[in-house]
Design a protein around this motif. Structure first.
Motif, PDB file in Angstrom:
ATOM      1  N   ALA A 159      32.485 -88.080  20.845  1.00 23.89           N
ATOM      2  CA  ALA A 159      33.787 -89.066  21.576  1.00 23.89           C
ATOM      3  C   ALA A 159      35.054 -88.362  20.820  1.00 23.89           C
ATOM      4  N   MET A 177      38.022 -95.419  14.883  1.00 22.12           N
ATOM      5  CA  MET A 177      38.720 -95.074  16.466  1.00 22.12           C
ATOM      6  C   MET A 177      40.474 -94.288  15.653  1.00 22.12           C
ATOM      7  N   ARG A 204      31.367-100.369  20.401  1.00 27.61           N
ATOM      8  CA  ARG A 204      29.904 -99.725  20.346  1.00 27.61           C
ATOM      9  C   ARG A 204      28.897-100.736  20.812  1.00 27.61           C
ATOM     10  N   LEU A 209      33.180 -94.443  21.491  1.00 26.20           N
ATOM     11  CA  LEU A 209      32.474 -94.641  20.538  1.00 26.20           C
ATOM     12  C   LEU A 209      31.129 -95.315  20.959  1.00 26.20           C
ATOM     13  N   TRP A 266      27.771 -94.626  18.924  1.00 26.07           N
ATOM     14  CA  TRP A 266      27.675 -94.251  17.797  1.00 26.07           C
ATOM     15  C   TRP A 266      26.907 -95.488  17.266  1.00 26.07           C
ATOM     16  N   VAL A 296      29.282 -93.576  12.523  1.00 26.75           N
ATOM     17  CA  VAL A 296      30.379 -94.112  11.366  1.00 26.75           C
ATOM     18  C   VAL A 296      30.266 -94.096  10.310  1.00 26.75           C
TER      19      VAL A 296
END
Length: 217
Positions: free
Chosen positions: A20, A48, A144, A169, A172, A177
């Motif tokens: 990422a 993020m 995501r 992401l 992910w 996370v």
């Protein structure tokens, strides 16, 4: 608006092999500016926000304030803005919530047509205004694939209304996370511990417990 063409198939294949942080750096280096990050400051938004702002501290962070966010969300915005030194840009509808309700009633209670109007007034028009004022050429987002069925095919990069939209992401999981938040001592949204996994306007957001009660009724 787009300064140069990007082969999306090639780019997505290449980004799939990167992590990422490298995807964010690629977007900032290779895609046309200005660059902006949009955030709802939801349950896992700190990932993020940290990932992007740590690589470009001046990156504008656009928040669409409908006027109906939870009090906890407003406090969360203040907390993360100060902690991460975010370049926060708040955009709102041209009419206040009180004015909207006086003119149109509670639009979110008026079926599909009402919801569409509500979204246009409070989200679509303010976002378009933000992009125009900030001269956005590339838009970063924290969506995501695992968040919902509608996002299951989210690419790493796509072209949306003449702008590149990047989802660093996209692949992910919730575990990814959680690990990132822990590694950087970042918080979940304060409503996370109360069972809220998707947090938006107070009038349309329910906790898992509330959702389960409705399903069982």
């Amino acid at each position: 608006m787009v300064a140069r063409a990007v082969d999306l198939d090639v780019a997505n294949a290449a980004l799939a092999a990167r992590d990422a942080p490298a995807r964010v750096e690629w977007a900032l280096d290779q895609l046309p500016g200005e660059h902006v990050l949009t955030s709802s400051f939801g349950a896992q938004a700190a990932v993020m926000l940290h990932l992007a702002s740590s690589r470009r501290p001046t990156l504008p962070v656009v928040l669409l304030d409908t006027g109906y966010l939870f009090p906890e969300t407003y406090r969360f915005v203040d907390e993360l803005t100060e902690r991460l030194a975010l370049n926060l840009r708040v955009y709102r509808a041209r009419e206040t919530p009180a004015w909207q309700e006086a003119r149109h009633g509670r639009l979110w209670e008026q079926g599909t047509a009402g919801l569409d109007r509500y979204h246009h007034l409070n989200k679509i028009e303010p976002l378009q205004r933000a992009f125009a004022e900030l001269r956005a050429g590339t838009w970063l987002s924290g969506l995501r694939r695992s968040q919902s069925r509608s996002r299951a095919a989210v690419p790493f990069v796509e072209l949306r209304d003449g702008r590149y939209k990047v989802h660093p992401l996209a692949d992910w999981t919730d575990r990814d996370v959680g690990r990132y938040l822990a590694a950087h001592a970042l918080p979940y949204h304060p409503l996370w511990e109360r069972g809220y996994v998707s947090i938006g306007d107070w009038h349309s957001t329910r906790s898992l417990a509330d959702a389960g009660s409705v399903e069982q009724a």
